[in-house]
Design an enzyme around this catalytic site. Structure first.
Site, PDB file in Angstrom:
ATOM      1  N   THR A  44     -10.142  39.080 -45.313  1.00 29.19           N
ATOM      2  CA  THR A  44     -10.186  40.380 -44.653  1.00 29.19           C
ATOM      3  C   THR A  44      -8.837  40.621 -43.987  1.00 29.19           C
ATOM      4  OG1 THR A  44     -10.889  39.534 -42.493  1.00 29.19           O
ATOM      5  CG2 THR A  44     -12.627  40.018 -44.088  1.00 29.19           C
ATOM      6  N   ILE A 108     -10.460  35.740 -41.099  1.00 32.98           N
ATOM      7  CA  ILE A 108     -10.393  36.837 -40.133  1.00 32.98           C
ATOM      8  C   ILE A 108      -9.064  36.752 -39.389  1.00 32.98           C
ATOM      9  CG2 ILE A 108     -11.672  35.506 -38.371  1.00 32.98           C
ATOM     10  CD1 ILE A 108     -12.797  38.279 -37.418  1.00 32.98           C
ATOM     11  N   ILE A 139      -8.794  31.259 -39.740  1.00 33.90           N
ATOM     12  CA  ILE A 139      -8.180  32.231 -38.843  1.00 33.90           C
ATOM     13  C   ILE A 139      -6.813  32.598 -39.422  1.00 33.90           C
ATOM     14  CG2 ILE A 139      -7.456  32.728 -36.490  1.00 33.90           C
ATOM     15  CD1 ILE A 139     -10.491  32.112 -36.856  1.00 33.90           C
ATOM     16  N   LYS A 140      -6.596  33.907 -39.616  1.00 30.39           N
ATOM     17  CA  LYS A 140      -5.339  34.355 -40.229  1.00 30.39           C
ATOM     18  C   LYS A 140      -4.273  34.558 -39.156  1.00 30.39           C
ATOM     19  CE  LYS A 140      -5.404  37.192 -43.875  1.00 30.39           C
ATOM     20  NZ  LYS A 140      -5.707  38.405 -44.671  1.00 30.39           N
ATOM     21  N   ILE A 141      -3.147  33.901 -39.359  1.00 23.96           N
ATOM     22  CA  ILE A 141      -1.993  34.015 -38.462  1.00 23.96           C
ATOM     23  C   ILE A 141      -0.792  34.441 -39.302  1.00 23.96           C
ATOM     24  CG2 ILE A 141      -0.411  32.745 -36.943  1.00 23.96           C
ATOM     25  CD1 ILE A 141      -2.744  30.892 -36.234  1.00 23.96           C
TER      26      ILE A 141
END
Length: 372
Positions: A44, A108, A139-141
């Site tokens: 996403t 996300i 977790i998207k960074i």
């Protein structure tokens, strides 16, 4: 439908869907894609959520409840998006279990407005991991300069990460270094490295969009002959870098301790130029141990007429270098293009986030109960 998606999967490419909405979850569509189209993960981003929440009425009940509690717009977005990610993660849990945690993942993204701030990014990643509370979350960074130390810190805490917005080969190497440094921190802290996963999202189609524009401006036959070659060359050389880093002595020590490789993920694989075959960035980026996250149109096109002919990456390193050298010879600056794309990528996600704030605020007002 052909069995191209199965062939792709058999070649070691994990097929992820680059889209999520509550409608996709509640209608059974996501479960169907997993069951019938070999989809084993979901990504996403702020643009995807902005579109999902703006379309239809799938979120009305939750938004009405949030409005009744007078929850802030920003917290409302967190409640809405983490609920979708949690539900998608539950649907994908059997895939997660069957693949030993490699796939069955849902990503996300941290608030894109934090892209140039390390400490808040770390705090946001911890908060998102806690809120979703599923082992199969990533977790998207973003791979900005400020994002790199955040990646190390978050991996060091044992949180699995999808590093996003990678455009340059130099930055990709820095991302892999940040991942290894994070694993070393986790190891020193006594964490179980086998539970930590990561993918590095290397963006594809946007590279061609920007470079093709410049080649068109140059206008010579040589320039036009290079159109559509930069993105594939860039991605193939990224895979070469991946092979190099994950066969190093530094990696061997972590491998021995049970660590997992950070898989390259091909992102932005829907073609932007209608002159190109719609499965170009799938057919031509087949290599073991990779992920290809596709918009649904690309997924359907691949299933219908994709041409999966085995590994299309590892034999092409010399040609890839030659293509990038030819671009440089025409005065197309690789460094300038990849920096521009990173800056634009952050700006686009920030703009989508701001649109999401506005549309959610409007929905909260529309669905707020009358006082009483």
């Amino acid at each position: 439908m052909t069995d191209a998606l199965k062939r792709l999967s058999d070649e070691g490419v994990a097929i992820w869907l680059d889209d999520l909405s509550r409608q996709r979850i509640t209608s059974g569509n996501l479960a169907e894609l997993i069951d019938q189209q070999h989809v084993v993960g979901v990504t996403t981003n702020p643009s995807i959520f902005q579109k999902a929440i703006s379309d239809g009425h799938g979120y009305d009940q939750q938004v009405a409840d949030l409005a009744a509690r007078k929850v802030t717009v920003e917290e409302s977005i967190r409640m809405i998006t983490t609920a979708d990610v949690r539900d998608a993660a539950d649907i994908l849990r059997p895939v997660f279990d069957a693949t030993g945690g490699q796939d069955g993942r849902v990503s996300i993204e941290v608030d894109p407005r934090l892209a140039h701030h390390t400490t808040p990014t770390i705090a946001e990643a911890k908060q998102l991991a806690w809120l979703v509370d599923r082992p199969n979350t990533l977790i998207k960074i973003p791979a900005t300069k400020a994002g790199l130390p955040a990646i190390t810190e978050v991996i060091g805490l044992g949180i699995s990460v999808n590093v996003t917005l990678i455009f340059s080969l130099e930055r990709y190497r820095e991302v892999m270094d940040a991942y290894l440094a994070g694993l070393e921190k986790a190891k020193a802290a006594g964490l179980d490295l086998s539970l930590i996963r990561s993918v590095a999202s290397f963006f594809v189609s946007r590279v061609d969009s920007e470079i093709d524009k410049r080649l068109e401006k140059i206008g010579t036959d040589e320039a036009k002959g290079l159109k559509g070659k930069a993105a594939l060359a860039n991605a193939r050389l990224a895979y070469e870098a991946y092979e190099e880093v994950f066969s190093s002595e530094r990696w061997a020590a972590l491998d021995k301790a049970g660590a997992n490789k950070q898989r390259p993920l091909w992102a932005s694989t829907g073609v932007k130029d209608p002159a190109y075959k719609d499965t170009l960035y799938v057919d031509e980026l087949v290599a073991p141990g990779t992920v290809n996250t596709m918009p649904e149109a690309t997924l359907e096109a691949t299933g219908d007429h994709g041409q999966i002919t085995g590994d299309t990456v590892r034999g092409g390193y010399a040609a890839a270098r030659a293509d990038l050298a030819a671009l440089a010879g025409l005065g197309v600056s690789y460094d300038e293009v990849v920096q521009l794309l990173e800056d634009e990528g952050v700006e686009k996600f920030e703009a989508s986030w701001n649109d999401l704030l506005k549309s959610t605020e409007a929905e909260l007002k529309r669905l707020a109960p009358s006082e009483g």
